[in-house]
Design an enzyme around this catalytic site. Structure first.
Site, PDB file in Angstrom:
ATOM      1  N   ASP A 139      47.256  37.436  37.938  1.00  0.00           N
ATOM      2  CA  ASP A 139      45.956  38.380  38.426  1.00  0.00           C
ATOM      3  C   ASP A 139      44.649  37.029  39.453  1.00  0.00           C
ATOM      4  OD1 ASP A 139      43.464  40.665  38.160  1.00  0.00           O
ATOM      5  OD2 ASP A 139      42.791  38.852  36.903  1.00  0.00           O
ATOM      6  N   SER A 140      43.533  38.219  40.028  1.00  0.00           N
ATOM      7  CA  SER A 140      43.210  36.537  40.823  1.00  0.00           C
ATOM      8  C   SER A 140      42.113  36.194  39.812  1.00  0.00           C
ATOM      9  CB  SER A 140      41.624  37.991  41.486  1.00  0.00           C
ATOM     10  OG  SER A 140      41.634  39.106  41.050  1.00  0.00           O
TER      11      SER A 140
ATOM     12  N   CYS B 295      46.906  41.796  39.244  1.00  0.00           N
ATOM     13  CA  CYS B 295      45.550  42.394  39.994  1.00  0.00           C
ATOM     14  C   CYS B 295      46.288  43.570  40.676  1.00  0.00           C
ATOM     15  CB  CYS B 295      45.433  41.171  41.166  1.00  0.00           C
ATOM     16  SG  CYS B 295      44.050  41.744  41.573  1.00  0.00           S
TER      17      CYS B 295
ATOM     18  N   GLU C 262      32.144  42.136  33.587  1.00  0.00           N
ATOM     19  CA  GLU C 262      32.342  40.787  33.161  1.00  0.00           C
ATOM     20  C   GLU C 262      31.468  39.981  31.974  1.00  0.00           C
ATOM     21  OE1 GLU C 262      33.922  37.143  36.130  1.00  0.00           O
ATOM     22  OE2 GLU C 262      35.667  39.072  36.030  1.00  0.00           O
TER      23      GLU C 262
ATOM     24  N   CYS D  36      41.692  49.475  38.573  1.00  0.00           N
ATOM     25  CA  CYS D  36      40.972  47.798  38.923  1.00  0.00           C
ATOM     26  C   CYS D  36      41.360  47.449  37.216  1.00  0.00           C
ATOM     27  CB  CYS D  36      39.977  47.709  38.755  1.00  0.00           C
ATOM     28  SG  CYS D  36      38.761  45.917  39.061  1.00  0.00           S
TER      29      CYS D  36
ATOM     30  N   HIS E  81      39.546  45.636  35.688  1.00  0.00           N
ATOM     31  CA  HIS E  81      38.799  45.733  34.402  1.00  0.00           C
ATOM     32  C   HIS E  81      38.236  46.722  33.884  1.00  0.00           C
ATOM     33  CE1 HIS E  81      37.998  41.619  36.322  1.00  0.00           C
ATOM     34  NE2 HIS E  81      36.786  41.511  36.094  1.00  0.00           N
TER      35      HIS E  81
HETATM   36  N1  DGL Z   1      41.224  42.230  39.447  1.00  0.00           N
HETATM   37  C1  DGL Z   1      40.296  42.999  40.643  1.00  0.00           C
HETATM   38  C2  DGL Z   1      41.468  44.284  40.905  1.00  0.00           C
HETATM   39  O1  DGL Z   1      42.008  44.605  39.419  1.00  0.00           O
HETATM   40  C3  DGL Z   1      39.308  42.456  39.991  1.00  0.00           C
HETATM   41  C4  DGL Z   1      38.443  41.375  40.596  1.00  0.00           C
HETATM   42  C5  DGL Z   1      38.749  41.490  42.117  1.00  0.00           C
HETATM   43  O2  DGL Z   1      38.041  41.801  42.788  1.00  0.00           O
HETATM   44  O3  DGL Z   1      39.314  40.114  41.742  1.00  0.00           O
HETATM   45  O4  DGL Z   1      41.695  44.291  41.992  1.00  0.00           O
END
Ligand code: DGL
Length: 267
Positions: free
Chosen positions: A12-13, A75, A154, A186, A188
């Site tokens: 993940d990012s 992600c 967050e 997404c 989050h």
């Molecule tokens: N993990 C990213 C997503 O699911 C969200 C956070 C980011 O922008 O890196 O798109």
């Protein structure tokens, strides 16, 4: 060590992919897991396709050195933008989050109107629309970027007036489309499920994390790769920024305490 005991790699990012990890651990509690969060360079969702792909490859190369049996791209942004290229490069099964979410949405919708929310990069790539249309060309898809949702989560403001106001401001644009299903596109957004449900009214909410974990189980089963050892599973977290900060946020995401966090330097 047999292939079955090799870990599942989750990329993940940053921290958000823990929503996917959580679901995988829930339905596959015996699996060993290596999580990689590029916490030094998050967010990816505001970046160009070229940058997202470049960053992703740097992180995935690191995970591949660890002998994983399957790679999950948790992600949504990376799944939307770079999944095809990653799949060509990697020689273990790769599962992104878009297709599982799209499939569930098509199964849920009765009035054939689906909404998708995600980061700017995910929405710009139209990956959910394309995946949904491939499954059914009769469905109308309305995509909407909600960039403030990531920082909101967050910050931990998931269930208060601020969250409600921001959700109302964004989602009123989708409410008027009379969708009966919304995809949380997404990592989050599952943490905002309650507020999204309140703002949207009675509607099917598709959590791509849950749908992806089901596909992970299916693929492991198909390939006879489920770990049948009953040892305590290893959960290891690699991050590119401070492990302390990661631990603090991760414990909020997972609702449990975690250890085994290592900071890595990417070459
Ligand atoms: N993990 C990213 C997503 O699911 C969200 C956070 C980011 O922008 O890196 O798109």
């Amino acid at each position: 060590m047999s292939n079955k005991e090799y870990p599942i790699g989750i990329f993940d990012s940053g921290i958000g992919g823990l929503t996917v990890l959580k679901e995988i651990c829930r339905i596959l509690p015996d699996e060993n897991i290596l999580y990689f969060g590029d916490t030094a360079r998050v967010p990816y969702g505001i970046r160009s396709e070229e940058t997202v792909t470049k960053y992703s490859f740097e992180c995935i190369k690191f995970l591949l050195q660890k002998r994983i049996k399957l790679l999950v791209i948790a992600c949504n942004t990376v799944s939307a933008v770079s999944l095809k290229e990653i799949t060509k490069y990697v020689d273990v099964p790769v599962i992104g989050v878009i297709e599982p979410g799209a499939k569930a949405a098509v199964n849920f919708t009765k009035n054939k109107k689906i909404g998708v929310i995600g980061t700017e990069a995910t929405i710009k790539a139209k990956a959910y629309s394309k995946a949904i249309k491939e499954l059914s060309d009769k469905v109308e898809v309305y995509e909407l970027a909600c960039p403030l949702f990531v920082p909101l989560v967050e910050e931990g403001w998931t269930d208060d007036l601020v969250a409600k106001l921001i959700a109302e401001r964004y989602l009123s644009n989708l409410r008027v489309k009379e969708i009966d299903t919304i995809v949380l596109g997404c990592t989050h957004y599952p943490l905002l499920k309650k507020v999204i449900g309140e703002v949207m009214g009675p509607i099917n909410i598709v959590d791509s994390a849950i749908e992806t974990s089901k596909i992970v189980r299916e693929i492991l089963l198909q390939k006879d790769l489920l770990n049948n050892q009953k040892n305590t599973p290893v959960r290891k977290y690699y991050v590119t920024d401070s492990p302390i900060k990661f631990k603090f946020l991760a414990e909020k995401f997972l609702n449990e305490s975690i250890n085994n966090i290592e900071k890595v330097m990417l070459s």
